[in-house]
Design a protein around this motif. Sequence first.
Motif, PDB file in Angstrom:
ATOM      1  N   ILE A  46       0.817  -1.219   0.000  1.00 50.32           N
ATOM      2  CA  ILE A  46       0.000   0.000   0.000  1.00 50.32           C
ATOM      3  C   ILE A  46       0.850   1.268   0.000  1.00 50.32           C
ATOM      4  N   MET A  47       1.906   1.296   0.795  1.00 50.91           N
ATOM      5  CA  MET A  47       2.739   2.506   0.854  1.00 50.91           C
ATOM      6  C   MET A  47       3.333   2.898  -0.499  1.00 50.91           C
ATOM      7  N   PRO A  48       3.854   1.962  -1.283  1.00 48.98           N
ATOM      8  CA  PRO A  48       4.354   2.372  -2.603  1.00 48.98           C
ATOM      9  C   PRO A  48       3.270   2.968  -3.501  1.00 48.98           C
ATOM     10  N   GLU A  49       2.046   2.474  -3.381  1.00 43.34           N
ATOM     11  CA  GLU A  49       0.937   3.038  -4.159  1.00 43.34           C
ATOM     12  C   GLU A  49       0.645   4.473  -3.754  1.00 43.34           C
ATOM     13  N   LEU A  50       0.748   4.756  -2.478  1.00 47.52           N
ATOM     14  CA  LEU A  50       0.447   6.098  -1.988  1.00 47.52           C
ATOM     15  C   LEU A  50       1.408   7.132  -2.556  1.00 47.52           C
ATOM     16  N   GLY A  51       2.639   6.738  -2.810  1.00 46.90           N
ATOM     17  CA  GLY A  51       3.628   7.664  -3.352  1.00 46.90           C
ATOM     18  C   GLY A  51       3.401   8.013  -4.802  1.00 46.90           C
ATOM     19  N   HIS A  52       2.586   7.240  -5.511  1.00 47.70           N
ATOM     20  CA  HIS A  52       2.356   7.486  -6.929  1.00 47.70           C
ATOM     21  C   HIS A  52       1.063   8.240  -7.207  1.00 47.70           C
ATOM     22  N   SER A  53       0.384   8.692  -6.185  1.00 45.21           N
ATOM     23  CA  SER A  53      -0.873   9.398  -6.396  1.00 45.21           C
ATOM     24  C   SER A  53      -0.605  10.851  -6.796  1.00 45.21           C
ATOM     25  N   ARG A  54      -1.582  11.467  -7.376  1.00 45.40           N
ATOM     26  CA  ARG A  54      -1.463  12.863  -7.804  1.00 45.40           C
ATOM     27  C   ARG A  54      -1.251  13.786  -6.603  1.00 45.40           C
TER      28      ARG A  54
END
Length: 71
Positions: A46-54
């Motif tokens: 989940i944390m890596p996904e959060l870094g790719h958000s707008r």
Amino acid sequence: MPYIAIVALQLLFVFHTVRTGRETIWIWILVFVPGIGCAAYFITQIMPELGHSRTARKAQNRLTKAIDPQR
């Protein structure tokens, strides 16, 4: 009471695993190793996904401009 929170977190992460099409090994880890499994899933998935958000990119750009405005 903490058991209810852990079970709710497990269910949330299992739902996320199924919905996003992750490997099914995560479901087994989340079910059989509740606390550590949830922490590992959050950190690795989940944390890596959060870094790719707008929103994260905008915050990073604002922080960069605040620290080094002439960049």
